[in-house]
Design an enzyme around this catalytic site. Structure first.
Site, PDB file in Angstrom:
ATOM      1  N   HIS A 114       1.200   1.530  -5.732  1.00  0.00           N
ATOM      2  CA  HIS A 114      -0.148   0.949  -5.691  1.00  0.00           C
ATOM      3  C   HIS A 114      -1.195   2.026  -5.996  1.00  0.00           C
ATOM      4  O   HIS A 114      -2.115   1.792  -6.780  1.00  0.00           O
ATOM      5  CB  HIS A 114      -0.395   0.314  -4.313  1.00  0.00           C
ATOM      6  N   HIS A 136      -6.806   6.418  -1.684  1.00  0.00           N
ATOM      7  CA  HIS A 136      -7.583   5.360  -1.029  1.00  0.00           C
ATOM      8  C   HIS A 136      -6.811   4.563   0.031  1.00  0.00           C
ATOM      9  O   HIS A 136      -7.411   4.007   0.933  1.00  0.00           O
ATOM     10  CB  HIS A 136      -8.201   4.417  -2.067  1.00  0.00           C
ATOM     11  N   ASP A 137      -5.519   4.500  -0.029  1.00  0.00           N
ATOM     12  CA  ASP A 137      -4.721   3.789   0.976  1.00  0.00           C
ATOM     13  C   ASP A 137      -3.637   4.679   1.581  1.00  0.00           C
ATOM     14  O   ASP A 137      -2.643   4.180   2.108  1.00  0.00           O
ATOM     15  CB  ASP A 137      -4.064   2.538   0.370  1.00  0.00           C
ATOM     16  N   HIS A 151       0.847  -1.194   0.000  1.00  0.00           N
ATOM     17  CA  HIS A 151       0.000   0.000   0.000  1.00  0.00           C
ATOM     18  C   HIS A 151       0.883   1.244   0.000  1.00  0.00           C
ATOM     19  O   HIS A 151       1.055   1.904   1.007  1.00  0.00           O
ATOM     20  CB  HIS A 151      -0.926  -0.011   1.214  1.00  0.00           C
TER      21      HIS A 151
END
Length: 113
Positions: A9, A44-45, A5
């Site tokens: 990514h 998102h991460d 992550h």
């Protein structure tokens, strides 16, 4: 440093969603929706600790406590992203008020949307 992550990514997910949006489909997102989708993909991460929600809850981590064991990492990522974007150094949303009464879907001339 998280081996999965990480920024690579995030770029992979961002590129994948961009490709899907560009494909012919019955639904075409508006410019604002496209911006929102791509921004969500990019963050998102963000700041992922490398351990999943199940671990957070079972280990009774501070994050699990803060987010009441409900979508712990998703809430953490969203909060971190918004705090960064609202900060002076983030600048993306720094002109916005912290009050939700003033957060709306107005077009921002700095973003060209």
């Amino acid at each position: 440093d998280n081996p999965y992550h990480n920024a690579i990514h995030a770029a992979d997910v961002l590129q994948s969603l961009h490709t899907l949006i560009q494909m012919d489909s019955l639904v075409k997102p508006t410019t604002l929706e496209t911006f929102s989708i791509l921004l969500s993909a990019a963050v998102h991460d963000v700041d992922h600790p490398g351990l999943n929600n199940g671990f957070q809850s079972k280990a009774k981590t501070d994050l699990a406590l803060i987010y009441n064991d409900q979508s712990v990492l998703e809430n953490k990522h969203a909060a971190h992203a918004f705090l960064t974007m609202m900060s002076d150094s983030g600048a993306l949303l720094s002109k916005r008020s912290r009050s939700t009464d003033h957060i709306n879907y107005e077009y921002d001339s700095d973003l060209n949307i």
